[in-house]
Design an enzyme around this catalytic site. Structure first.
Site, mmCIF file in Angstrom:
data_model
loop_
_atom_site.group_PDB
_atom_site.id
_atom_site.type_symbol
_atom_site.label_atom_id
_atom_site.label_comp_id
_atom_site.label_asym_id
_atom_site.label_seq_id
_atom_site.Cartn_x
_atom_site.Cartn_y
_atom_site.Cartn_z
ATOM 1 N N SER A 17 0.823 -1.217 0.000
ATOM 2 C CA SER A 17 0.000 0.000 0.000
ATOM 3 C C SER A 17 0.855 1.264 0.000
ATOM 4 C CB SER A 17 -0.919 -0.013 1.214
ATOM 5 O OG SER A 17 -0.118 -0.021 2.384
ATOM 6 N N GLN A 51 10.598 11.962 1.840
ATOM 7 C CA GLN A 51 10.786 13.376 2.168
ATOM 8 C C GLN A 51 11.143 14.208 0.943
ATOM 9 O OE1 GLN A 51 13.895 13.649 5.082
ATOM 10 N NE2 GLN A 51 12.683 12.702 6.697
ATOM 11 N N GLY A 52 11.913 13.587 0.034
ATOM 12 C CA GLY A 52 12.519 14.355 -1.049
ATOM 13 C C GLY A 52 11.483 14.994 -1.950
ATOM 14 N N GLY A 53 10.751 14.206 -2.674
ATOM 15 C CA GLY A 53 9.765 14.745 -3.593
ATOM 16 C C GLY A 53 9.754 13.949 -4.874
ATOM 17 N N GLU A 117 18.515 18.101 -5.845
ATOM 18 C CA GLU A 117 19.237 17.080 -5.068
ATOM 19 C C GLU A 117 20.404 16.586 -5.920
ATOM 20 O OE1 GLU A 117 16.344 14.171 -3.729
ATOM 21 O OE2 GLU A 117 15.103 15.726 -2.850
ATOM 22 N N ASP A 213 9.994 -8.970 1.509
ATOM 23 C CA ASP A 213 9.155 -10.174 1.392
ATOM 24 C C ASP A 213 8.619 -10.392 -0.019
ATOM 25 O OD1 ASP A 213 9.175 -11.128 4.120
ATOM 26 O OD2 ASP A 213 8.072 -9.312 4.596
ATOM 27 N N HIS A 234 21.811 6.015 1.580
ATOM 28 C CA HIS A 234 21.587 7.457 1.620
ATOM 29 C C HIS A 234 22.722 8.076 2.416
ATOM 30 C CE1 HIS A 234 19.773 11.347 2.204
ATOM 31 N NE2 HIS A 234 18.881 11.029 1.288
ATOM 32 N N ARG A 280 24.498 10.696 -5.297
ATOM 33 C CA ARG A 280 24.371 10.146 -3.951
ATOM 34 C C ARG A 280 25.451 9.123 -3.583
ATOM 35 N NH1 ARG A 280 18.316 8.608 -2.715
ATOM 36 N NH2 ARG A 280 18.153 10.856 -2.588
ATOM 37 N N HIS A 341 19.093 2.574 2.059
ATOM 38 C CA HIS A 341 17.957 3.451 1.747
ATOM 39 C C HIS A 341 17.025 2.890 0.680
ATOM 40 C CE1 HIS A 341 15.855 7.224 1.250
ATOM 41 N NE2 HIS A 341 16.240 7.345 -0.003
ATOM 42 N N GLU A 365 9.440 -0.158 -5.882
ATOM 43 C CA GLU A 365 10.774 -0.588 -5.450
ATOM 44 C C GLU A 365 10.968 -2.109 -5.498
ATOM 45 O OE1 GLU A 365 12.010 1.313 -1.803
ATOM 46 O OE2 GLU A 365 13.878 0.168 -1.728
ATOM 47 N N ARG A 376 20.360 4.984 -8.398
ATOM 48 C CA ARG A 376 19.126 5.737 -8.686
ATOM 49 C C ARG A 376 19.337 7.239 -8.498
ATOM 50 N NH1 ARG A 376 14.958 7.676 -5.386
ATOM 51 N NH2 ARG A 376 16.032 6.790 -3.595
ATOM 52 N N SER A 381 12.160 7.921 -7.544
ATOM 53 C CA SER A 381 11.421 6.699 -7.209
ATOM 54 C C SER A 381 9.907 6.902 -7.200
ATOM 55 C CB SER A 381 11.892 6.101 -5.889
ATOM 56 O OG SER A 381 11.922 7.074 -4.915
ATOM 57 N N LEU A 382 9.430 8.044 -6.711
ATOM 58 C CA LEU A 382 7.972 8.232 -6.722
ATOM 59 C C LEU A 382 7.476 8.300 -8.177
ATOM 60 C CD1 LEU A 382 7.392 10.778 -3.759
ATOM 61 C CD2 LEU A 382 7.170 8.304 -3.714
HETATM 62 C C1 SIN Z 1 15.781 12.415 0.240
HETATM 63 O O1 SIN Z 1 14.906 13.197 0.553
HETATM 64 O O2 SIN Z 1 16.960 12.675 0.411
HETATM 65 C C2 SIN Z 1 15.408 11.075 -0.331
HETATM 66 C C3 SIN Z 1 14.874 11.204 -1.688
HETATM 67 C C4 SIN Z 1 15.091 9.947 -2.477
HETATM 68 O O3 SIN Z 1 15.505 8.931 -1.949
HETATM 69 O O4 SIN Z 1 14.876 9.995 -3.678
#
Ligand code: SIN
Length: 535
Positions: A17, A51-53, A117, A213, A234, A280, A341, A365, A376, A381-382
């Protein structure tokens, strides 16, 4: 079937979910009945805490081509280029639809507020509610889902196994922890959207429920799993003795946050011209080196020079979490260190989210379509979730039109699962889980070598299948854990080069010989790997 196993039929079975689960559920409800299974609650997914976006080329000064180039350049040669093209283009459409549906990304009268980022050549990260983008989107989708009469949600539901004969998937067997019963779910299409597995690492930005899982149950069912050596760390997780680690968003470095060591010296200039906004994997490795060279457990992120009122509103949630730990991020340096992460590898899918098993799809994911390559790009990812969740449903609508009969042998197998786990078994599971989380953390982490990986494999092999009493949920979770840890470790041992997030001290350069993927599948009840050339 035995009266002890309840049966349910649904057109679309969605396992998980997070964003891909909810998005696919909502979209699938236009075509039939949907059942969402979640082993915790809707608020527990990685997406909820993102958090990132969302990285998206929506600004006039940006273009999908720039976004494509950044994704490819960070992916270190292993991206599926057609997939990246699909993701950046269709992702833009999906985000525009979300805005139309009511997601309010942060901005002002002059326009949207874009963050930046690591690895992005321009500001393109949309965020909502400051740094609670995942929550903003998940809340909106959940509200919509609750309005749809043909979508049902089963919380605290643990999938014990998929019903599969290795060619077709017919649904799954689930344990309903609230009613304490087993349910056989018969579906036309099963969509795995269970998230990754980085919660298995001792130091992780993920909730501990993120334990891979979905990957383990898919491989058990005959699916191919790939690229498991690529675990993204991360660079900046909160790191204070005695406190839980949580994500300190990369977006803070996008605002000008500086990384400093214990001597209060900025150090990223020794590692990259892009400084704190290098991709990253470079920043994570730089921090790791700095900590190791100085024998320290962390470095610091300093925001003291930035506008404190903007930091408090844009990063309200991080401000509050750190405050609870006695750190005022507008005045104090934040202790940070890298943490597991994001799992780049997963269930191998094509660009239509199809696995090698008929009627079984995977997205988000848990899946590996190859879009991220060996590393990545932040906040992709979103976007991936939205694009490939929709593609999963489009494929299912086209290909999974009828209920196929579940072979009786599969049903028989599920009846023998016990519902009751002894305290001893639970204790055994928990102690193995802690031990394995330390093993992967210490021996299959940011910097790897043959000796450590062999040691990790020998530790993993000490975990044996329970043959003494009846197999139950705890046994299945332990075996899943063992599978995931094994796949990561063995793949890391096989890949004798350093590429993207996979770094070998003993094979420190990237090699063209390794422009290939390591794929896993069960043959004759044993996990076996094959290589496939990168296309
Ligand atoms: C982050 O806010 O640093 C994570 C964002 C991400 O993993 O894409």
């Amino acid at each position: 079937m035995s009266s002890k196993v309840k049966e349910i039929k649904t057109d679309f079975l969605i396992v998980g979910s997070g964003l891909s689960g909810l998005y696919s559920a909502l979209y699938a409800s236009n075509f039939g009945n949907v059942l969402i299974l979640t082993k915790s609650s809707i608020q527990e997914s990685n997406s909820y805490w993102a958090q990132g976006g969302i990285a998206v080329a929506i600004d006039n000064y940006d273009s999908v081509d720039f976004h494509y180039d950044d994704t490819i350049s960070v992916g270190c040669g292993l991206n599926n280029e057609v997939g990246v093209n699909i993701m950046v283009n269709e992702g833009l459409q999906r985000v525009l639809e979300l805005i139309e549906q009511g997601v309010e990304f942060d901005g002002s009268e002059t326009g949207l507020d874009f963050g930046i980022e690591g690895g992005h050549s321009r500001r393109r990260i949309l965020h909502a509610l400051g740094n609670e983008t995942g929550k903003a989107i998940v809340d909106l989708l959940s509200k919509e889902i609750k309005k749809r009469k043909n979508i049902k949600i089963l919380e605290d539901a643990y999938v014990m196994n998929l019903f599969s004969n290795s060619k077709s998937c017919f649904g799954c067997l689930v344990f309903d922890d609230n009613k304490k019963n087993k349910i056989a779910i018969h579906s036309k299409a099963t969509i795995l959207a269970t998230g990754g597995g980085c919660g298995i690492y001792y130091k992780s930005t993920n909730p501990s429920s993120t334990s891979g899982d979905g990957i383990a149950m898919a491989i058990d069912a005959g699916a191919v799993v790939t690229d498991m050596e690529f675990v993204q760390f991360h660079p900046t997780a909160f790191s204070k003795n005695g406190s839980q680690s949580f994500l300190i968003s990369e977006a803070l470095r996008g605002e000008g946050g500086k990384l400093i060591n214990h001597s209060k010296k900025r150090f990223m200039e020794n590692y990259s011209d892009q400084m704190e906004l290098a991709p990253r994997h470079i920043v994570a490795r730089a921090i790791f080196n700095e900590m190791r060279a100085n024998g320290e457990k962390n470095v610091f992120l300093s925001l003291k020079h930035l506008d404190s009122s903007r930091i408090k509103t844009r990063f309200k949630n991080i401000y509050e979490l750190c405050m609870r730990e006695g750190i005022d991020i507008t005045k104090d340096d934040i202790p940070v260190s890298p943490a597991a992460h994001y799992m780049i590898g997963g269930i191998k899918t094509d660009l239509f989210s199809r696995t090698n098993i008929m009627n079984l799809y995977a997205c988000g994911e848990v899946a590996c379509s190859g879009v991220h390559g060996a590393n990545r790009l932040a906040s992709n990812s979103l976007l991936e979730c939205l694009v490939f969740a929709k593609r999963a449903i489009d494929s299912a609508v086209e290909l999974s039109r009828k209920f196929e009969k579940i072979p009786s042998s599969l049903i028989k197998k599920s009846i023998k699962y016990s519902l009751v786990s002894s305290d001893k078994k639970v204790e055994r599971y928990l102690s193995h889980r802690i031990a394995l989380s330390q093993v992967v953390n210490n021996y299959v982490g940011i910097l790897r070598n043959k000796k450590d990986l062999l040691f990790a494999l020998s530790e993993i092999s000490t975990i044996k299948k329970n043959d003494l009493d009846s197999f139950d949920l705890i046994d299945s979770r332990l075996m899943n854990l063992k599978t995931i840890v094994y796949l990561i470790t063995k793949s890391a041992l096989l890949r004798e080069e350093s590429r993207g997030v996979h770094v070998r001290e003993d094979f420190s350069s990237q090699s063209d010989k390794w422009l290939k993927h390591i794929n896993w599948k069960i043959f004759n009840k044993t996990l076996r790997f094959t290589y496939s050339e990168h296309q």
